[in-house]
Design an enzyme around this catalytic site. Structure first.
Site, PDB file in Angstrom:
ATOM      1  CE  LYS A  62      15.827 -48.563  21.538  1.00 34.46           C
ATOM      2  NZ  LYS A  62      15.210 -49.790  21.777  1.00 34.46           N
ATOM      3  CG  ASP A  75      19.494 -44.558  13.745  1.00 36.01           C
ATOM      4  OD1 ASP A  75      19.547 -43.503  14.145  1.00 36.01           O
ATOM      5  OD2 ASP A  75      18.302 -44.951  12.879  1.00 36.01           O
ATOM      6  CG  MET A  96      13.552 -54.028  15.094  1.00 36.53           C
ATOM      7  SD  MET A  96      12.845 -52.533  15.004  1.00 36.53           S
ATOM      8  CE  MET A  96      11.702 -52.868  13.862  1.00 36.53           C
TER       9      MET A  96
END
Length: 251
Positions: free
Chosen positions: A59, A36, A173
């Protein structure tokens, strides 16, 4: 062909020096590294052998996120080809890293796996900001909470119940959900003067810390332009960050 082995490895909060010795040893033996973005720097990736396959699945600006089921399929595929696979995740794989789901899938497929804990940003970012999550005078309990629940609309987080049950709330998050979280807490009767801290890019040279109260944090976060990744701490310990800061940013 015998199946390979999978290692679910925590890369820590970002600072490569917080990688565990075991994680370093395993990365150095990888045939495939599936990684990631958060917490996985080029310096950490460079620890893998030069000929190791490196596959990015996180991402990144302008690119779509790889769905979790596709990531799991990829891990299984590479392991069935006989490769030693390192699934490298920022923080700890079992703390909102979906490592538990990947482990279950590997078990179902009969693939041997090993879990290597990592230093979670939930602990490291507050520490680097001088905020102890527990303190004899302020906090004897901690909750670590996700700031969003994609696809889990039927399981809303009971913010008031959590805030009433523990002394320190650590939210991962949660930057994009900050306004909604704060509104629910205030609407639920939580003290508007409750200290809250936001640590952006914790443990990295660009780390920034904002300490405010529930009733001022939205405006101050907008003024300071706090962006993900950031860890949010709610509780009396947050105010200690004004006094106990020790982290000196590298030149």
């Amino acid at each position: 062909m015998a199946y390979g082995r999978v290692f679910l490895v925590g890369a820590g909060p970002g600072d490569p020096q917080l990688l565990t010795i075991k994680a370093v040893e395993i990365i150095k033996t990888a045939d495939v590294v599936i990684y990631d973005r958060l917490g996985v720097s080029e310096e950490i990736l460079a620890m893998a052998p030069p000929n190791a396959e490196r596959i990015f699945v996180g991402k990144r600006s302008g690119l779509h996120e790889v769905p979790q089921d596709k990531i799991t399929e990829l891990i299984i595929e590479k392991a069935k080809q006989g490769s030693q696979v390192v699934r490298l995740k920022g923080g700890d794989p079992f703390i909102f890293g979906r490592g538990g789901e990947e482990a279950q899938a590997l078990l179902t497929e009969g693939i041997t796996f090993e879990y290597v804990p990592g230093v979670s940003s939930a602990v490291a970012a507050p520490a680097y900001a001088g905020i102890p999550l527990t303190h004899r005078d302020y906090a004897a309990s901690v909750a670590i909470i996700t700031g969003h629940r994609a696809g889990d609309a039927d399981k809303p987080i009971d913010w008031i119940k959590i805030a009433s049950a523990v002394d320190t709330m650590v939210i991962l998050m949660g930057v994009e959900s900050l306004q909604g979280i704060v509104k629910k807490l205030l609407d639920g009767g939580i003290d508007p003067q409750k200290p809250i801290a936001m640590i952006e890019s914790g443990t990295l040279p660009q780390q920034r810390t904002l300490i405010a109260t529930l009733d001022t944090i939205i405006k101050e976060a907008q003024t300071r332009n706090i962006k993900p990744p950031a860890v949010i701490i709610i509780g009396d310990v947050a105010k200690l960050g004004r006094k106990l800061t020790w982290f000196k940013k590298p030149l």
